[in-house]
Design a protein around this motif. Structure first.
Motif, PDB file in Angstrom:
ATOM      1  N   ASN A 194       0.814  -1.219   0.000  1.00 55.24           N
ATOM      2  CA  ASN A 194       0.000   0.000   0.000  1.00 55.24           C
ATOM      3  C   ASN A 194       0.846   1.267   0.000  1.00 55.24           C
ATOM      4  O   ASN A 194       0.373   2.331  -0.426  1.00 55.24           O
ATOM      5  CB  ASN A 194      -0.930   0.000   1.213  1.00 55.24           C
ATOM      6  CG  ASN A 194      -1.964  -1.106   1.129  1.00 55.24           C
ATOM      7  OD1 ASN A 194      -2.306  -1.539   0.038  1.00 55.24           O
ATOM      8  ND2 ASN A 194      -2.469  -1.552   2.271  1.00 55.24           N
ATOM      9  N   ASN A 195       2.085   1.171   0.486  1.00 49.16           N
ATOM     10  CA  ASN A 195       2.983   2.326   0.499  1.00 49.16           C
ATOM     11  C   ASN A 195       3.843   2.419  -0.754  1.00 49.16           C
ATOM     12  O   ASN A 195       4.800   3.204  -0.769  1.00 49.16           O
ATOM     13  CB  ASN A 195       3.878   2.264   1.742  1.00 49.16           C
ATOM     14  CG  ASN A 195       3.086   2.323   3.024  1.00 49.16           C
ATOM     15  OD1 ASN A 195       2.067   3.004   3.091  1.00 49.16           O
ATOM     16  ND2 ASN A 195       3.531   1.591   4.036  1.00 49.16           N
ATOM     17  N   ARG A 196       3.515   1.607  -1.756  1.00 52.10           N
ATOM     18  CA  ARG A 196       4.243   1.592  -3.026  1.00 52.10           C
ATOM     19  C   ARG A 196       5.701   1.170  -2.850  1.00 52.10           C
ATOM     20  O   ARG A 196       6.575   1.535  -3.631  1.00 52.10           O
ATOM     21  CB  ARG A 196       4.195   2.970  -3.719  1.00 52.10           C
ATOM     22  CG  ARG A 196       2.813   3.568  -3.871  1.00 52.10           C
ATOM     23  CD  ARG A 196       1.911   2.685  -4.676  1.00 52.10           C
ATOM     24  NE  ARG A 196       2.399   2.500  -6.046  1.00 52.10           N
ATOM     25  CZ  ARG A 196       1.840   1.685  -6.929  1.00 52.10           C
ATOM     26  NH1 ARG A 196       0.802   0.935  -6.565  1.00 52.10           N
ATOM     27  NH2 ARG A 196       2.319   1.586  -8.151  1.00 52.10           N
TER      28      ARG A 196
END
Length: 344
Positions: free
Chosen positions: A37-39
């Motif tokens: 989700n935080n890339r």
């Protein structure tokens, strides 16, 4: 005889340029990347397969998955027995879709249709164990006979059934219990609503057009149609903003006018025969119950503290009384003849 000519392998190419190097073509390579989700990019060694249950990811290793995979199941479609149709209500239907079972060839048509006719006569359904492929999990399905559909052959309708653990995970009220609570007027209103939502029979040209409009393959997908409209608009007019949704696409999502007119009086009846009760959202109700519980506990604590204070006051009073009994009055303690001490 002409010889076969092998075409060259297709390679995706792209153009790139830098201030120092002019445009040049370079091959395009597809590279798989795993991001969270935080890339953040992770390697394949850091990835583990799993399932999402209730919004929570549950990792499952390859060893555990192999251990859970059946090793002795053979491909089968075996009837375990028959039960009354009323024993398989709609809330037991598990699968998203259904399958139609028909004879594979003429040699099995006679026993197949004899089975269907007997099931209709006895008003029963078949309980079947289905293993789609060898060494895969078994599923339980129900076969419902279908003989009353015009212009269609007799067949068996396959619908999936849940196991006991699957059904117990979702507590729900049986539909028959809900239907038995309806009055005759409410039941008739629901039947009229369902009848008003049906498409007309193809008895004239207008009805034929309306009926064929909603047949599979006749009605376009509104989402796909809008996507193609946007792609063509972007290709023809790349510098202009995208147009809004076309009216033709919006009309696909609208209820037909004749259905709306038929439903209008029925919906008014339903508003009159059914009473709607506004309920608070579930999170607000839970918060209110928790607050009431806390208030109740605080009230019980105050009562307990008051009783403890009264008990302590009684104990203090009792101790004071005992001390007063054991104490000698000061006048008696000082009533001593000092002259006698001097004589001694």
């Amino acid at each position: 005889m002409p010889s076969d000519v092998k075409l060259p392998d297709m390679t995706l190419m792209g153009k790139t340029s830098t201030p120092d190097i002019p445009d040049q073509e370079v091959p395009i390579k597809n590279v798989a990347q795993w991001t969270d989700n935080n890339r953040t990019i992770h390697t394949e060694e850091d990835i583990i397969r799993g399932y999402v249950y209730g919004g929570k990811p549950i990792p499952v290793s390859d060893e555990a998955k192999k251990a859970m995979t059946p090793k002795t199941n053979e491909k089968c479609y075996k009837i375990h027995g028959f039960t009354a149709r009323e024993n398989i209500p709609m809330e037991y239907w598990l699968s998203d879709g259904s399958y139609v079972i028909v004879p594979a060839n003429e040699s099995v048509s006679a026993p197949f249709y004899s089975l269907v006719q007997a099931m209709v006569h006895k008003n029963v359904v078949a309980i079947v164990e289905k293993v789609y492929r060898a060494n895969t999990e078994a599923n339980m399905v129900a076969l419902f006979p279908s003989v009353d559909v015009p212009n269609e052959p007799w067949c068996l309708i396959e619908i999936g059934l849940p196991f006991e653990r699957d059904y117990g995970a979702i507590a729900q009220r049986p539909l028959k219990f809900v239907m038995n609570q309806l009055s005759k007027e409410q039941n008739d209103a629901i039947d009229d609503l369902l009848t008003s939502l049906e498409l007309p029979d193809a008895v004239d040209d207008d009805a034929i057009d309306v009926s064929e409009k909603y047949l599979p393959g006749y009605m376009p997908d509104p989402g796909a149609q809008h996507m193609w409209d946007m792609l063509s608009a972007r290709a023809l007019k790349p510098d202009k903003p995208l147009p809004p949704i076309a009216d033709d696409v919006k009309n696909l999502l609208e209820q037909p006018e004749f259905v709306r007119e038929k439903c209008k009086p029925v919906t008014e009846r339903i508003k009159n025969v059914f009473s709607l009760e506004k309920k608070q959202p579930l999170n607000i109700r839970k918060r209110k119950k928790s607050k009431d519980r806390d208030n109740e506990q605080s009230d019980n604590g105050d009562v307990f503290m008051a009783q403890s204070i009264k008990k302590d006051e009684k104990d203090i009073t009792k101790d004071n009384n005992d001390e007063s009994k054991n104490m000698v009055p000061l006048s008696n303690a000082c009533n001593f003849n000092f002259d006698e001490i001097g004589d001694i």
